[in-house]
Scaffold this motif. Structure first.
Motif, PDB file in Angstrom:
ATOM      1  N   VAL A  98      14.526   2.371   2.952  1.00  0.00           N
ATOM      2  CA  VAL A  98      13.431   2.782   3.829  1.00  0.00           C
ATOM      3  C   VAL A  98      12.092   2.206   3.380  1.00  0.00           C
ATOM      4  O   VAL A  98      11.329   1.680   4.179  1.00  0.00           O
ATOM      5  N   LEU A  99      11.794   2.312   2.097  1.00  0.00           N
ATOM      6  CA  LEU A  99      10.465   1.976   1.586  1.00  0.00           C
ATOM      7  C   LEU A  99      10.569   1.473   0.157  1.00  0.00           C
ATOM      8  O   LEU A  99      11.346   2.010  -0.640  1.00  0.00           O
ATOM      9  N   ASP A 100       9.795   0.459  -0.154  1.00  0.00           N
ATOM     10  CA  ASP A 100       9.658  -0.015  -1.532  1.00  0.00           C
ATOM     11  C   ASP A 100       8.273  -0.626  -1.642  1.00  0.00           C
ATOM     12  O   ASP A 100       8.046  -1.752  -1.205  1.00  0.00           O
ATOM     13  N   THR A 101       7.340   0.141  -2.183  1.00  0.00           N
ATOM     14  CA  THR A 101       5.965  -0.343  -2.280  1.00  0.00           C
ATOM     15  C   THR A 101       5.286   0.210  -3.526  1.00  0.00           C
ATOM     16  O   THR A 101       5.703   1.228  -4.075  1.00  0.00           O
ATOM     17  N   SER A 102       4.252  -0.481  -3.946  1.00  0.00           N
ATOM     18  CA  SER A 102       3.556  -0.079  -5.166  1.00  0.00           C
ATOM     19  C   SER A 102       2.665   1.133  -4.914  1.00  0.00           C
ATOM     20  O   SER A 102       2.177   1.354  -3.799  1.00  0.00           O
ATOM     21  N   LEU A 103       2.428   1.888  -5.977  1.00  0.00           N
ATOM     22  CA  LEU A 103       1.513   3.016  -5.868  1.00  0.00           C
ATOM     23  C   LEU A 103       0.102   2.538  -5.557  1.00  0.00           C
ATOM     24  O   LEU A 103      -0.653   3.244  -4.878  1.00  0.00           O
ATOM     25  N   ALA A 104      -0.248   1.328  -5.989  1.00  0.00           N
ATOM     26  CA  ALA A 104      -1.580   0.789  -5.686  1.00  0.00           C
ATOM     27  C   ALA A 104      -1.763   0.616  -4.183  1.00  0.00           C
ATOM     28  O   ALA A 104      -2.817   0.960  -3.633  1.00  0.00           O
ATOM     29  N   VAL A 105      -0.763   0.108  -3.502  1.00  0.00           N
ATOM     30  CA  VAL A 105      -0.840  -0.065  -2.048  1.00  0.00           C
ATOM     31  C   VAL A 105      -0.893   1.299  -1.367  1.00  0.00           C
ATOM     32  O   VAL A 105      -1.680   1.514  -0.435  1.00  0.00           O
ATOM     33  N   SER A 110     -17.692   2.301   4.884  1.00  0.00           N
ATOM     34  CA  SER A 110     -18.237   2.601   3.562  1.00  0.00           C
ATOM     35  C   SER A 110     -17.421   2.018   2.421  1.00  0.00           C
ATOM     36  O   SER A 110     -17.673   2.307   1.270  1.00  0.00           O
ATOM     37  N   ALA A 111     -16.427   1.201   2.717  1.00  0.00           N
ATOM     38  CA  ALA A 111     -15.629   0.554   1.671  1.00  0.00           C
ATOM     39  C   ALA A 111     -15.241  -0.841   2.164  1.00  0.00           C
ATOM     40  O   ALA A 111     -15.011  -1.031   3.352  1.00  0.00           O
ATOM     41  N   PRO A 112     -15.161  -1.784   1.247  1.00  0.00           N
ATOM     42  CA  PRO A 112     -14.750  -3.126   1.661  1.00  0.00           C
ATOM     43  C   PRO A 112     -13.281  -3.151   2.099  1.00  0.00           C
ATOM     44  O   PRO A 112     -12.473  -2.427   1.530  1.00  0.00           O
ATOM     45  N   ALA A 113     -12.975  -3.922   3.094  1.00  0.00           N
ATOM     46  CA  ALA A 113     -11.594  -4.087   3.550  1.00  0.00           C
ATOM     47  C   ALA A 113     -10.859  -4.965   2.552  1.00  0.00           C
ATOM     48  O   ALA A 113     -11.418  -5.854   1.946  1.00  0.00           O
ATOM     49  N   HIS A 114      -9.581  -4.708   2.383  1.00  0.00           N
ATOM     50  CA  HIS A 114      -8.733  -5.498   1.461  1.00  0.00           C
ATOM     51  C   HIS A 114      -7.851  -6.413   2.242  1.00  0.00           C
ATOM     52  O   HIS A 114      -7.331  -6.154   3.232  1.00  0.00           O
TER      53      HIS A 114
END
Length: 169
Positions: free
Chosen positions: A143-150, A165-169
């Motif tokens: 189902v899902l495999d992603t980093s905690l940072a993402v 109020s925050a830069p887009a990544h």
């Protein structure tokens, strides 16, 4: 909470999505039949959580109300920065298992050394082994495999980006 902890789901998951966070966010619909509440089962669950905590058997616990298992996994992983490897049990669809808001369920983690003692404490309360804590990724097999940072960026950065109020990544 800690790498190596076993991740367990206490309680039964049913196909209960009426009035859920998913139904609202995807369909702007809060109607439908709410999750069934079994008060004696809720009491048993509370007693297990209290006893498990008092006996030092629990590493962590998180309810599965708003957003179901998916939300609980994300919040639990982000709170301590510890990922998880999860395998959903056979039966219900992955969607239902991740987003159902069935009452009387809690996501817990226990050290492997305490798992058997905790499971005995649960008595007839359903206990499902979901996986193991560790690493810097949240993986739900198939189902899902992603980093905690993402995940953290999506969880904490979406609204600031939308409101400038925050830069887009």
């Amino acid at each position: 909470r800690s790498a190596g902890d076993r991740i367990l789901l206490l309680g039964d998951t049913r196909d209960e999505l009426g009035g859920s966070e998913w139904a609202w966010s995807q369909h702007r619909h809060l109607g439908g039949r709410p999750p069934v509440v079994d008060l004696p089962r809720e009491k048993s669950l509370a007693e297990v959580l209290i006893a498990g905590s008092q006996q030092g058997l629990l590493s962590s616990a998180h309810d599965l109300s708003d957003g179901g298992l998916a939300q609980a996994l994300v919040e639990s992983a982000l709170s301590k920065g510890v990922g998880a490897q999860i395998a959903l049990p056979a039966g219900l669809s992955a969607f239902v298992q991740l987003f159902s808001e069935s009452a009387g369920r809690v996501l817990v983690s226990v050290s492997p050394a305490q798992e058997e003692r905790f499971r005995q404490l649960c008595g007839d309360l359903p206990v499902t082994v979901l996986g193991t804590a560790g690493g810097d990724r949240l993986v739900v097999d198939g189902v899902l495999d992603t980093s905690l940072a993402v995940i953290r960026d999506a969880y904490e950065g979406t609204l600031p980006r939308l409101f400038g109020s925050a830069p887009a990544h």
